[in-house]
Design a protein around this motif. Structure first.
Motif, mmCIF file in Angstrom:
data_model
loop_
_atom_site.group_PDB
_atom_site.id
_atom_site.type_symbol
_atom_site.label_atom_id
_atom_site.label_comp_id
_atom_site.label_asym_id
_atom_site.label_seq_id
_atom_site.Cartn_x
_atom_site.Cartn_y
_atom_site.Cartn_z
ATOM 1 N N VAL A 1 74.739 28.108 38.159
ATOM 2 C CA VAL A 1 73.885 26.822 38.494
ATOM 3 C C VAL A 1 74.103 25.851 37.466
ATOM 4 O O VAL A 1 74.093 24.643 37.773
ATOM 5 N N ALA A 2 74.222 26.036 36.096
ATOM 6 C CA ALA A 2 74.629 24.996 34.964
ATOM 7 C C ALA A 2 76.017 24.319 35.768
ATOM 8 O O ALA A 2 75.847 22.999 35.385
ATOM 9 N N GLU A 3 76.725 24.952 35.977
ATOM 10 C CA GLU A 3 78.107 24.569 36.043
ATOM 11 C C GLU A 3 78.193 23.762 37.480
ATOM 12 O O GLU A 3 78.689 22.194 37.363
ATOM 13 N N ILE A 4 77.307 23.977 38.602
ATOM 14 C CA ILE A 4 77.015 23.275 39.474
ATOM 15 C C ILE A 4 76.273 22.001 39.153
ATOM 16 O O ILE A 4 76.568 20.788 39.689
ATOM 17 N N LEU A 5 75.237 21.818 38.514
ATOM 18 C CA LEU A 5 74.589 20.854 38.071
ATOM 19 C C LEU A 5 75.366 19.815 37.138
ATOM 20 O O LEU A 5 75.414 18.719 37.455
ATOM 21 N N ALA A 6 76.152 20.308 36.465
ATOM 22 C CA ALA A 6 77.086 19.466 35.313
ATOM 23 C C ALA A 6 78.094 18.814 36.345
ATOM 24 O O ALA A 6 78.581 17.751 36.240
ATOM 25 N N ARG A 7 78.618 19.626 37.415
ATOM 26 C CA ARG A 7 79.598 18.827 38.173
ATOM 27 C C ARG A 7 79.163 17.737 39.050
ATOM 28 O O ARG A 7 79.761 16.801 39.511
ATOM 29 N N HIS A 8 77.678 17.840 39.092
ATOM 30 C CA HIS A 8 77.026 16.582 39.894
ATOM 31 C C HIS A 8 76.279 15.523 39.031
ATOM 32 O O HIS A 8 75.417 15.149 39.077
ATOM 33 N N GLY A 9 76.855 15.702 37.776
ATOM 34 C CA GLY A 9 76.482 14.642 36.994
ATOM 35 C C GLY A 9 75.115 14.954 35.991
ATOM 36 O O GLY A 9 74.521 13.980 35.279
ATOM 37 N N ILE A 10 74.685 16.065 36.082
ATOM 38 C CA ILE A 10 73.463 16.393 35.482
ATOM 39 C C ILE A 10 73.768 17.143 34.084
ATOM 40 O O ILE A 10 74.501 18.035 34.152
ATOM 41 N N LEU A 11 72.908 16.859 33.167
ATOM 42 C CA LEU A 11 72.932 17.875 31.720
ATOM 43 C C LEU A 11 72.045 18.914 31.927
ATOM 44 O O LEU A 11 70.989 18.988 32.337
ATOM 45 N N ALA A 12 72.876 20.251 32.010
ATOM 46 C CA ALA A 12 71.953 21.296 32.367
ATOM 47 C C ALA A 12 71.809 22.033 30.840
ATOM 48 O O ALA A 12 72.843 22.167 30.022
ATOM 49 N N VAL A 13 70.638 21.910 30.222
ATOM 50 C CA VAL A 13 70.392 22.737 29.117
ATOM 51 C C VAL A 13 69.697 24.190 29.129
ATOM 52 O O VAL A 13 68.784 24.369 29.977
ATOM 53 N N VAL A 14 70.760 25.012 28.940
ATOM 54 C CA VAL A 14 70.233 26.566 28.912
ATOM 55 C C VAL A 14 69.625 27.153 27.906
ATOM 56 O O VAL A 14 70.439 27.119 26.803
ATOM 57 N N THR A 15 68.473 27.727 27.870
ATOM 58 C CA THR A 15 67.963 28.379 26.802
ATOM 59 C C THR A 15 68.285 29.934 27.117
ATOM 60 O O THR A 15 67.819 30.755 27.721
ATOM 61 N N ARG B 1 68.470 9.730 31.158
ATOM 62 C CA ARG B 1 69.426 10.775 31.429
ATOM 63 C C ARG B 1 69.134 11.695 32.452
ATOM 64 O O ARG B 1 67.838 12.180 32.303
ATOM 65 N N ARG B 2 69.741 12.264 33.390
ATOM 66 C CA ARG B 2 69.239 13.547 34.248
ATOM 67 C C ARG B 2 69.413 14.649 33.841
ATOM 68 O O ARG B 2 70.664 15.059 33.212
ATOM 69 N N VAL B 3 68.344 15.303 33.450
ATOM 70 C CA VAL B 3 68.325 16.752 32.526
ATOM 71 C C VAL B 3 67.811 17.774 33.455
ATOM 72 O O VAL B 3 66.491 17.511 33.842
ATOM 73 N N GLU B 4 68.247 18.884 33.274
ATOM 74 C CA GLU B 4 67.501 20.027 33.967
ATOM 75 C C GLU B 4 67.511 21.362 32.964
ATOM 76 O O GLU B 4 68.700 21.562 32.126
ATOM 77 N N VAL B 5 66.341 21.759 32.508
ATOM 78 C CA VAL B 5 66.289 22.819 31.642
ATOM 79 C C VAL B 5 66.360 24.087 32.385
ATOM 80 O O VAL B 5 65.266 24.398 33.194
ATOM 81 N N LEU B 6 67.273 25.005 32.112
ATOM 82 C CA LEU B 6 67.488 26.201 32.733
ATOM 83 C C LEU B 6 67.001 27.440 31.817
ATOM 84 O O LEU B 6 67.649 27.611 30.699
ATOM 85 N N ASP B 7 65.902 28.270 32.510
ATOM 86 C CA ASP B 7 65.487 29.162 31.314
ATOM 87 C C ASP B 7 65.676 30.651 32.110
ATOM 88 O O ASP B 7 64.818 30.987 33.192
#
Length: 134
Positions: free
Chosen positions: A66-80, A39-45
């Motif tokens: 930033v998380a919403e933009i990533l989500a619209r492009h099929g990426i799971l953004a995990v925000v701490t 899965r494509r994932v980015e952790v945002l801190d």
């Protein structure tokens, strides 16, 4: 050896983590999703890149964008989420809703509450169709 292809067939989403130990749980979750689920994932801190003089609310909104933009492009953004940021999420939730992007969050937590385990978070993602089956 060629690395396995990342899954691009699943929708993106934002998973907003509240609670203690959230960063280590987010990193472990991302590693498991990248490895076992491809899965494509980015952790945002937000604490990792503070903007001088920025309020907590502004930081939550900036990271939420930033998380919403990533989500619209099929990426799971995990925000701490920074401590206390759960109270500042109305605009972030609204923005996700307008963009038709999935927004999930752990239950609002007090300062002593624990972040859910990786297995609990994986089950939450599976419940919403955000991890590959099989």
């Amino acid at each position: 050896m060629k690395p396995p292809a990342l899954c691009t067939c699943l929708p993106g989403a934002t998973l907003w983590l509240n609670g203690a130990l959230r960063h280590s749980v987010a990193e472990e979750l991302a590693d498991r999703l990248r490895g076992g689920h491809h899965r494509r994932v980015e952790v945002l801190d937000p604490a990792a890149s503070p903007v001088p003089g920025e309020s907590r609310r502004a930081a939550a909104e900036r990271v939420g964008l930033v998380a919403e933009i990533l989500a619209r492009h099929g990426i799971l953004a995990v925000v701490t989420a920074p401590d206390g940021a759960a109270a500042d999420l109305d605009r972030v939730r609204s923005r996700h809703r307008r963009a038709d992007a999935v927004f999930l969050e752990t239950a609002p937590a007090g300062p002593d509450a624990a972040t859910p385990t990786v297995d609990v978070l994986l089950a939450l993602l599976a419940e919403h169709g955000l991890v590959p089956v099989g």
